[in-house]
Design a protein around this motif. Structure first.
Motif, PDB file in Angstrom:
ATOM      1  N   LEU A  16     -20.868 -13.199   5.493  1.00 27.59           N
ATOM      2  CA  LEU A  16     -22.329 -12.595   4.783  1.00 27.59           C
ATOM      3  C   LEU A  16     -23.074 -12.574   6.265  1.00 27.59           C
ATOM      4  CD1 LEU A  16     -22.361 -15.755   3.002  1.00 27.59           C
ATOM      5  CD2 LEU A  16     -22.473 -13.332   2.199  1.00 27.59           C
ATOM      6  N   GLU A  20     -26.090 -10.175   7.892  1.00 28.33           N
ATOM      7  CA  GLU A  20     -27.191 -10.742   8.807  1.00 28.33           C
ATOM      8  C   GLU A  20     -27.385  -9.623   9.947  1.00 28.33           C
ATOM      9  OE1 GLU A  20     -29.730 -12.606   7.311  1.00 28.33           O
ATOM     10  OE2 GLU A  20     -28.655 -12.912   5.531  1.00 28.33           O
ATOM     11  N   GLU A  27     -26.619  -9.094  -2.022  1.00 29.39           N
ATOM     12  CA  GLU A  27     -26.802 -10.558  -2.869  1.00 29.39           C
ATOM     13  C   GLU A  27     -24.965 -10.550  -3.433  1.00 29.39           C
ATOM     14  OE1 GLU A  27     -27.099  -7.962  -7.221  1.00 29.39           O
ATOM     15  OE2 GLU A  27     -29.186  -7.423  -6.337  1.00 29.39           O
ATOM     16  N   ARG A 211     -28.273 -17.922   9.425  1.00 31.49           N
ATOM     17  CA  ARG A 211     -28.703 -17.629   7.603  1.00 31.49           C
ATOM     18  C   ARG A 211     -27.712 -17.530   6.905  1.00 31.49           C
ATOM     19  NH1 ARG A 211     -31.935 -14.103  11.771  1.00 31.49           N
ATOM     20  NH2 ARG A 211     -30.641 -12.287  11.174  1.00 31.49           N
ATOM     21  N   GLU A 214     -27.349 -20.725   5.601  1.00 34.96           N
ATOM     22  CA  GLU A 214     -28.341 -20.445   4.570  1.00 34.96           C
ATOM     23  C   GLU A 214     -28.014 -19.575   3.152  1.00 34.96           C
ATOM     24  OE1 GLU A 214     -32.623 -19.886   6.050  1.00 34.96           O
ATOM     25  OE2 GLU A 214     -32.083 -21.036   7.473  1.00 34.96           O
ATOM     26  N   ARG A 215     -27.737 -18.509   3.623  1.00 32.67           N
ATOM     27  CA  ARG A 215     -27.621 -17.887   1.800  1.00 32.67           C
ATOM     28  C   ARG A 215     -26.193 -18.582   1.281  1.00 32.67           C
ATOM     29  NH1 ARG A 215     -29.676 -12.779   1.248  1.00 32.67           N
ATOM     30  NH2 ARG A 215     -28.531 -12.754  -0.402  1.00 32.67           N
TER      31      ARG A 215
END
Length: 224
Positions: A16, A20, A27, A211, A214-215
């Protein structure tokens, strides 16, 4: 659309983060570890036969293994970012550390996790001293010295350059984040290794890292 099959508290968190850093749309399909065994759920086997994370889907393509995923994403979508130019000393270091992270740095950390569980798991009273003695012996004679060896090596490498491949941040630094976070949580990475602690502070301060958290959701590396 890239789909990350994301297992909580796992290596997929750094995928992830890479996405970023590259600014790519993706997704997340979430999976939860079994609270008793801490293993991945069987649903992951529908994505890849090994049933492990990280795994990504990109159209009809399925890619497993952290190093292969990192290499695929940087080659396919990086447009020259996060990877040194071919034929340079930095590129050779990049290739080394991309594979070193899982091939050399992680195994002793995983062994420590296993023997910690052996040492602390409930068992019949007459077996526990034997199991605990074996676990302590293996950790003391092999596992802990191996972890210290790798931490000293990485500490020295960051004494030469700000990042593991040289002057520029690359995907190899992302790949190395997981073993170093694991070492900080349960493998003895402490004040004896100021360069490694500084590395962790710097990567945690990167906006893309934030980020990704957060995701991805709650990330407790000590449980990975």
């Amino acid at each position: 659309m890239i789909v990350v099959h994301h297992l909580n508290n796992s290596r997929s968190q750094r995928i992830l983060w890479l996405l970023e850093e590259l600014g790519l749309d993706y997704e997340i399909k979430r999976y939860q570890r079994d609270p008793k065994t801490m293993l991945a759920p069987p649903e992951l086997k529908a994505v890849h036969p090994l049933g492990k994370s990280p795994v990504i889907s990109d159209g009809e393509l399925v890619v497993a293994e952290s190093g292969a995923i990192v290499d695929y994403l940087v080659e396919q979508y990086g447009q020259g970012r996060l990877k040194p130019a071919a034929g340079t000393p930095a590129r050779l270091r990049y290739t080394h550390f991309l594979h070193y992270a899982e091939g050399s740095a992680m195994p002793p950390l995983l062994l420590k996790l296993v023997f910690d569980k052996v040492e602390n798991s409930p068992m019949p009273f007459f077996v526990k001293p034997i199991a605990r003695g074996i676990a302590q012996k293996v950790k003391g004679s092999f596992v802990l010295p191996q972890i210290a060896l790798h931490l000293a090596y990485l500490e020295g490498e960051l004494g030469k350059h700000p990042w593991f491949t040289g002057e520029e941040f690359t995907a190899a630094d992302i790949q190395l984040s997981f073993p170093l976070e694991a070492a900080a949580s349960r493998g003895g990475l402490d004040g004896k290794y100021p360069n490694l602690l500084d590395f962790l502070r710097r990567i945690h301060a990167r906006p893309a890292y934030g980020r990704a958290l957060e995701r991805g959701g709650k990330y407790e590396i000590g449980k990975a």
